[in-house]
Design a protein around this motif. Structure first.
Motif, PDB file in Angstrom:
ATOM      1  N   ARG A 184     -16.696  -3.259  -1.120  1.00  0.00           N
ATOM      2  CA  ARG A 184     -15.735  -3.319  -2.170  1.00  0.00           C
ATOM      3  C   ARG A 184     -14.897  -2.036  -2.093  1.00  0.00           C
ATOM      4  O   ARG A 184     -13.732  -2.214  -2.540  1.00  0.00           O
ATOM      5  N   SER A 185     -15.772  -1.076  -1.803  1.00  0.00           N
ATOM      6  CA  SER A 185     -14.579   0.282  -1.820  1.00  0.00           C
ATOM      7  C   SER A 185     -13.676   0.214  -0.615  1.00  0.00           C
ATOM      8  O   SER A 185     -12.942   1.551  -0.626  1.00  0.00           O
ATOM      9  N   LEU A 186     -13.830  -0.551   0.382  1.00  0.00           N
ATOM     10  CA  LEU A 186     -12.819  -0.431   1.287  1.00  0.00           C
ATOM     11  C   LEU A 186     -11.216  -0.402   0.810  1.00  0.00           C
ATOM     12  O   LEU A 186     -10.492   0.168   1.534  1.00  0.00           O
ATOM     13  N   GLY A 187     -11.022  -0.845  -0.285  1.00  0.00           N
ATOM     14  CA  GLY A 187      -9.569  -1.206  -0.707  1.00  0.00           C
ATOM     15  C   GLY A 187      -8.877   0.131  -0.875  1.00  0.00           C
ATOM     16  O   GLY A 187      -7.878   0.403  -1.033  1.00  0.00           O
ATOM     17  N   GLN A 188      -9.792   1.205  -1.023  1.00  0.00           N
ATOM     18  CA  GLN A 188      -9.608   2.632  -1.525  1.00  0.00           C
ATOM     19  C   GLN A 188      -9.059   3.392  -0.243  1.00  0.00           C
ATOM     20  O   GLN A 188      -8.468   4.363  -0.013  1.00  0.00           O
ATOM     21  N   LEU A 189      -9.288   2.633   0.903  1.00  0.00           N
ATOM     22  CA  LEU A 189      -9.052   3.602   2.366  1.00  0.00           C
ATOM     23  C   LEU A 189      -7.710   3.280   2.630  1.00  0.00           C
ATOM     24  O   LEU A 189      -7.140   1.989   2.446  1.00  0.00           O
ATOM     25  N   PRO A 190      -6.973   3.931   3.477  1.00  0.00           N
ATOM     26  CA  PRO A 190      -5.640   4.000   4.007  1.00  0.00           C
ATOM     27  C   PRO A 190      -5.610   2.808   4.751  1.00  0.00           C
ATOM     28  O   PRO A 190      -6.967   2.362   5.378  1.00  0.00           O
ATOM     29  N   ASP A 191      -4.655   1.951   5.239  1.00  0.00           N
ATOM     30  CA  ASP A 191      -4.500   0.782   6.012  1.00  0.00           C
ATOM     31  C   ASP A 191      -5.044   0.771   7.296  1.00  0.00           C
ATOM     32  O   ASP A 191      -5.769  -0.001   7.752  1.00  0.00           O
ATOM     33  N   ASP A 192      -4.702   1.824   8.063  1.00  0.00           N
ATOM     34  CA  ASP A 192      -5.024   1.826   9.532  1.00  0.00           C
ATOM     35  C   ASP A 192      -6.685   2.176   9.670  1.00  0.00           C
ATOM     36  O   ASP A 192      -7.293   1.582  10.450  1.00  0.00           O
ATOM     37  N   ALA A 193      -7.258   2.999   8.633  1.00  0.00           N
ATOM     38  CA  ALA A 193      -8.366   3.166   8.683  1.00  0.00           C
ATOM     39  C   ALA A 193      -9.464   1.888   8.119  1.00  0.00           C
ATOM     40  O   ALA A 193     -10.508   1.767   8.526  1.00  0.00           O
TER      41      ALA A 193
END
Lengths: 94, 357
Positions: free
Chosen positions: B51-60
């Motif tokens: 769920r926390s993936l959304g907080q990462l920058p696009d490329d990461a």
């Protein structure tokens, strides 16, 4: 009735072995219920039935033994010397 | 949490923690808890990380997403393997626990059997019924007339010394019969076809006596035969026949004179001692013989008593004769089976009773 052989012999001179005597008495109607012996004397436990009151004593059985073996029976000495006060005086009831 | 630590590090530490936790799982419940802790929709760590993936920058995000999904698949697969292993082991244990060795012998259901005294009594009944006798029982609570007087034993007669009688407290004149002979009288009084009699009377009798060879209650079988021309030879023959039937055709026996108030002449029969064979021992009291039954020709006084009670001559002593006998059931049974204490029959101890067929 317990019959000592030694006492029996005071009245009839029976010489057979105690076991044989017990057997012979049994076969004429005086069942041997038991036999004790210490080597010298023997005691025969005889079942004397109630129709033979005459044999509920040593002399009566001696009489039977005398007949079984054809032996003489010693007479019973019942004599006594009168002594003391007359028996009718021995007791007074008031 | 997701901000401070780099993604790769998180994945590695999560994987390590999962492996450690998996090792401690012993049962399906623990496995389920482990699943919920990592993959559970709401509280699972991996789910939280996804769920926390959304907080990462696009490329990461793509790289992290791929790693997390790979881990999720790995964890799911590991959980499945663990579950299968647990189930397999549970099945093994259950098979082991529930297996039955069908080569073992079965358990026999308990089986009842006759009391040894009953067996002896029934055998005696069979022997005599096969000889044409009837079985007549009489009664256990008797009166003085049937038990003594009619049998030639008047009151105060020494013959009564042979018996120790139980009298009933609140029933004057009533007693417990001391021998089955009383049944002879009862039968002769109610005989459906006088003067002929062919009976046996088995039953309980009572005497005040209690030791290793006497019981206050015990059992006898009485026999009575009456008719024209009955003689002592019939008595001897009948007794020999049934004793040989009971104890074998080779068993030694002897007859000797005796006395009973109700028979004349009277006889007792002995069997050769089973224990010593005649040599003499404690059981036969050194005599080699064991008494087993009494008998005799019916005393005419008995017929006369019965006639007097009936008020007419039914058994004419000048015309009919008879014989009678009495045997103890316990005595016979003890001799056949080597039992030395009569009280064993009335003790209800299964360890004793189970030894008989």
């Amino acid at each position: 009735m317990r019959l000592p052989l030694s006492w029996l012999r005071e009245f009839v001179d029976v010489r057979v072995e105690p076991a044989r005597l017990g057997d012979d008495l049994t076969l004429v109607g005086f069942a041997l219920d038991g036999l004790e012996t210490d080597g010298r004397d023997a005691v025969l436990d005889i079942d004397v039935t109630t129709n033979r009151v005459d044999c509920m004593n040593v002399y009566g059985l001696a009489r039977e033994v005398a007949v079984i073996y054809g032996l003489p029976l010693a007479p019973l000495d019942v004599s006594f010397v009168e002594q003391g006060a007359s028996a009718s005086r021995a007791l007074e009831v008031t | 949490m997701t901000d401070a630590i780099p993604a790769g590090e998180k994945v590695r530490s999560l994987r390590a923690r999962f492996e450690l936790a998996l090792r401690g799982v012993r049962d399906p419940a623990a496995l389920q808890s482990l699943h919920d802790a990592f993959l559970g929709r709401r509280s699972g760590e991996l789910s939280a990380l996804l769920r926390s993936l959304g907080q990462l920058p696009d490329d990461a995000r793509r790289a992290a997403g791929q790693e997390l999904n790979a881990l999720k698949g790995e964890i799911a697969r590991r959980l499945d393997e663990a579950r299968a292993a647990l189930e397999a082991r549970a099945r093994e244990e259950r098979l082991l626990r529930e297996s039955v060795d069908f080569t073992l012998p079965g358990r026999t259901p308990p089986c009842g059997r006759r009391h040894p005294l009953t067996a002896t009594r029934e055998e005696l009944e069979d022997i005599f019924v096969s000889m044409g006798y009837e079985v007549y029982e009489g009664r256990e609570v008797e009166d003085d007339y049937h038990c003594f007087e009619a049998l030639n034993m008047p009151p105060d007669h020494p013959a009564r010394d042979m018996q120790d009688t139980f009298y009933l407290k609140d029933r004057p004149g009533q007693l417990l019969r001391t021998h089955t002979s009383s049944a002879q009288i009862r039968y002769m009084l109610e005989n459906p076809h006088p003067p002929e009699v062919r009976i046996i009377c088995p039953g309980k009798v009572f005497r005040r006596d209690d030791d290793i060879t006497h019981s206050p209650m015990f059992q006898q079988v009485e026999g009575l035969v009456v008719g024209k021309g009955i003689h002592f030879g019939h008595l001897k023959g009948t007794i020999e026949a049934f004793l040989h039937a009971l104890f074998g055709p080779e068993r030694g026996m002897r007859f000797r004179p005796s006395y009973f108030p109700y028979t004349e002449p009277s006889v007792e029969t002995d069997l050769s001692c089973a224990v010593c064979g005649g040599g003499g021992c404690r059981v036969c009291k050194q005599t080699g013989w064991v008494e087993i039954l009494g008998s005799g020709m019916v005393n005419p006084a008995v017929f006369e008593a019965v006639n007097a009670r009936l008020g007419r001559v039914v058994y004419e002593p000048e015309e009919v004769t008879g014989f009678a006998f009495g045997i103890g059931i316990e005595r016979v049974t003890m001799m056949r089976h080597g039992v030395d204490d009569i009280r064993l029959f009335y003790g209800s101890d299964l360890r004793f009773l189970e030894q008989f067929r």
